[in-house]
Scaffold this motif. Structure first.
Motif, PDB file in Angstrom:
ATOM      1  N   ALA A   1       0.812  -1.225   0.000  1.00 11.71           N
ATOM      2  CA  ALA A   1       0.000   0.000   0.000  1.00 11.71           C
ATOM      3  C   ALA A   1       0.843   1.271   0.000  1.00 11.71           C
ATOM      4  CB  ALA A   1      -0.937   0.004   1.204  1.00 11.71           C
ATOM      5  N   ILE A   2       1.886   1.309   0.807  1.00 15.59           N
ATOM      6  CA  ILE A   2       2.636   2.564   0.968  1.00 15.59           C
ATOM      7  C   ILE A   2       3.282   3.020  -0.344  1.00 15.59           C
ATOM      8  CG2 ILE A   2       4.612   3.626   2.134  1.00 15.59           C
ATOM      9  CD1 ILE A   2       3.867   1.923   4.609  1.00 15.59           C
ATOM     10  N   PRO A   3       4.011   2.161  -1.062  1.00 14.99           N
ATOM     11  CA  PRO A   3       4.550   2.614  -2.359  1.00 14.99           C
ATOM     12  C   PRO A   3       3.460   2.993  -3.348  1.00 14.99           C
ATOM     13  CG  PRO A   3       5.639   0.595  -1.651  1.00 14.99           C
ATOM     14  CD  PRO A   3       4.469   0.792  -0.751  1.00 14.99           C
ATOM     15  N   ALA A   4       2.330   2.248  -3.336  1.00 16.85           N
ATOM     16  CA  ALA A   4       1.245   2.555  -4.265  1.00 16.85           C
ATOM     17  C   ALA A   4       0.699   3.959  -4.026  1.00 16.85           C
ATOM     18  CB  ALA A   4       0.125   1.526  -4.135  1.00 16.85           C
ATOM     19  N   VAL A   5       0.537   4.341  -2.775  1.00 17.25           N
ATOM     20  CA  VAL A   5       0.032   5.685  -2.452  1.00 17.25           C
ATOM     21  C   VAL A   5       1.032   6.750  -2.877  1.00 17.25           C
ATOM     22  CG1 VAL A   5      -0.588   7.229  -0.558  1.00 17.25           C
ATOM     23  CG2 VAL A   5      -1.452   4.892  -0.577  1.00 17.25           C
ATOM     24  N   LEU A   6       2.306   6.519  -2.584  1.00 15.40           N
ATOM     25  CA  LEU A   6       3.326   7.498  -2.949  1.00 15.40           C
ATOM     26  C   LEU A   6       3.416   7.669  -4.466  1.00 15.40           C
ATOM     27  CD1 LEU A   6       6.174   6.510  -0.444  1.00 15.40           C
ATOM     28  CD2 LEU A   6       4.595   8.441  -0.273  1.00 15.40           C
ATOM     29  N   VAL A   7       3.407   6.543  -5.194  1.00 15.92           N
ATOM     30  CA  VAL A   7       3.479   6.619  -6.655  1.00 15.92           C
ATOM     31  C   VAL A   7       2.225   7.265  -7.226  1.00 15.92           C
ATOM     32  CG1 VAL A   7       3.630   5.255  -8.772  1.00 15.92           C
ATOM     33  CG2 VAL A   7       5.036   4.648  -6.808  1.00 15.92           C
ATOM     34  N   TYR A   8       1.066   6.939  -6.651  1.00 16.20           N
ATOM     35  CA  TYR A   8      -0.191   7.542  -7.115  1.00 16.20           C
ATOM     36  C   TYR A   8      -0.150   9.062  -6.969  1.00 16.20           C
ATOM     37  CZ  TYR A   8      -5.133   8.814  -7.199  1.00 16.20           C
ATOM     38  OH  TYR A   8      -6.337   9.411  -7.484  1.00 16.20           O
ATOM     39  N   ASN A   9       0.311   9.536  -5.816  1.00 15.74           N
ATOM     40  CA  ASN A   9       0.397  10.988  -5.613  1.00 15.74           C
ATOM     41  C   ASN A   9       1.381  11.633  -6.583  1.00 15.74           C
ATOM     42  OD1 ASN A   9      -1.452  10.909  -3.514  1.00 15.74           O
ATOM     43  ND2 ASN A   9       0.109  10.687  -1.931  1.00 15.74           N
ATOM     44  N   ALA A  10       2.512  10.970  -6.818  1.00 13.34           N
ATOM     45  CA  ALA A  10       3.506  11.520  -7.754  1.00 13.34           C
ATOM     46  C   ALA A  10       2.956  11.567  -9.172  1.00 13.34           C
ATOM     47  CB  ALA A  10       4.784  10.683  -7.705  1.00 13.34           C
ATOM     48  N   VAL A  11       2.251  10.518  -9.582  1.00 10.28           N
ATOM     49  CA  VAL A  11       1.689  10.473 -10.930  1.00 10.28           C
ATOM     50  C   VAL A  11       0.618  11.528 -11.116  1.00 10.28           C
ATOM     51  CG1 VAL A  11       0.274   9.056 -12.491  1.00 10.28           C
ATOM     52  CG2 VAL A  11       2.274   8.063 -11.385  1.00 10.28           C
ATOM     53  N   THR A  12      -0.272  11.672 -10.139  1.00 11.51           N
ATOM     54  CA  THR A  12      -1.344  12.669 -10.269  1.00 11.51           C
ATOM     55  C   THR A  12      -0.785  14.087 -10.298  1.00 11.51           C
ATOM     56  OG1 THR A  12      -1.677  12.532  -7.850  1.00 11.51           O
ATOM     57  CG2 THR A  12      -3.127  11.225  -9.245  1.00 11.51           C
ATOM     58  N   ARG A  13       0.267  14.354  -9.520  1.00 11.11           N
ATOM     59  CA  ARG A  13       0.892  15.680  -9.559  1.00 11.11           C
ATOM     60  C   ARG A  13       1.525  15.928 -10.924  1.00 11.11           C
ATOM     61  NH1 ARG A  13       2.681  14.465  -4.271  1.00 11.11           N
ATOM     62  NH2 ARG A  13       4.712  13.859  -5.105  1.00 11.11           N
ATOM     63  N   ALA A  14       2.191  14.919 -11.465  1.00  7.25           N
ATOM     64  CA  ALA A  14       2.826  15.071 -12.780  1.00  7.25           C
ATOM     65  C   ALA A  14       1.785  15.291 -13.870  1.00  7.25           C
ATOM     66  CB  ALA A  14       3.669  13.840 -13.085  1.00  7.25           C
ATOM     67  N   ILE A  15       0.667  14.581 -13.799  1.00  6.73           N
ATOM     68  CA  ILE A  15      -0.402  14.755 -14.785  1.00  6.73           C
ATOM     69  C   ILE A  15      -1.007  16.146 -14.672  1.00  6.73           C
ATOM     70  CG2 ILE A  15      -2.707  13.964 -15.464  1.00  6.73           C
ATOM     71  CD1 ILE A  15      -1.834  11.132 -14.689  1.00  6.73           C
ATOM     72  N   ALA A  16      -1.164  16.628 -13.440  1.00  4.15           N
ATOM     73  CA  ALA A  16      -1.692  17.985 -13.248  1.00  4.15           C
ATOM     74  C   ALA A  16      -0.752  19.027 -13.854  1.00  4.15           C
ATOM     75  CB  ALA A  16      -1.903  18.257 -11.762  1.00  4.15           C
TER      76      ALA A  16
END
Length: 233
Positions: free
Chosen positions: A181-196
């Motif tokens: 879970a922890i890496p998935a959350v961190l990667v999800y936040n990084a991806v969404t910021r990059a897409i934004a």
């Protein structure tokens, strides 16, 4: 009797349900790593392409000179603007300028939405893994502890040396859940910021395209006025 309490040994000694839970969580970790690598490469390449496209667009010029932009979204915006201009003969577009701009703006919105959907593929999987993995691990732990208590009742002993290995095996499922879970959350936040961030640059490209379109329509109107004779002559 001594118990081997290494991670590998506890995995092999665990109940089949707990093993299945940990197997699912390991697959989730592999999926997170795969999505991270792929989305990282995809987003970085798109950010470089949109930066190059913005640099080209900022130099000005006719829309037809920007048909080979490296970013697919910016190129699609240019094609939409050119397509609308080609619906009318040169010199007769000024009367339809508002309609041309409205249609181009609508098509640009579709391009932006499509590109965002494309870049967002896989991000929902990361969000689901980050949200569900701890609960999947907790389910494995609850099942393992329940199984351990049943074994304790059958053996009719409360000796800690006998009880502890089964509980440790059960708790391993929760650890696997957190590791997934922890890496998935961190990667999800990084991806969404990059897409934004990429979406902001797409908005900049859309503004540049609309400005070039407006200038081209104004130039068409000016050319027509120079060609047409004054009224009354």
């Amino acid at each position: 009797m001594t118990h081997d309490l290494t991670v590998a040994a506890m995995f092999l000694q665990a109940d089949w349900v707990v093993k299945a839970v940990m197997g699912v969580l390991m697959l989730a970790s592999v999926a997170t790593l795969s999505i991270w690598i792929f989305k990282g490469w995809e987003i970085v390449s798109h950010r470089r392409a949109i930066a190059s496209a913005l640099k080209s667009l900022s130099g000005g010029g006719e829309l037809a000179s920007f048909t080979q932009l490296p970013d697919p979204a910016a190129a699609a915006m240019i094609q939409a603007a050119i397509g609308e201009l080609e619906r009318y003969p040169a010199g007769e577009r000024d009367g339809f300028a508002d309609g041309i701009k409205e249609r181009v703006a609508a098509q640009i919105l579709r391009v932006e939405a499509g590109q965002q959907r494309k870049l967002s593929r896989g991000a929902s999987v990361l969000g689901s893994i980050g949200a569900a993995a701890p609960f999947i691990g907790l389910f494995g732990t609850v099942w393992g502890i329940m199984h351990s208590f049943i074994g304790i009742a059958q053996s009719q002993t409360t000796n800690l040396a006998v009880v502890a290995p089964g509980i440790a095996e059960a708790l391993l499922a929760t650890a696997f859940g957190l590791v997934a879970a922890i890496p998935a959350v961190l990667v999800y936040n990084a991806v969404t910021r990059a897409i934004a961030g990429y979406r902001v640059r797409m908005k900049d490209a859309a503004t540049q395209v609309m400005c070039l379109l407006s200038l081209e329509l104004e130039g068409d109107l000016s050319a027509r006025r120079r060609v047409e004779p004054p009224h009354g002559v």
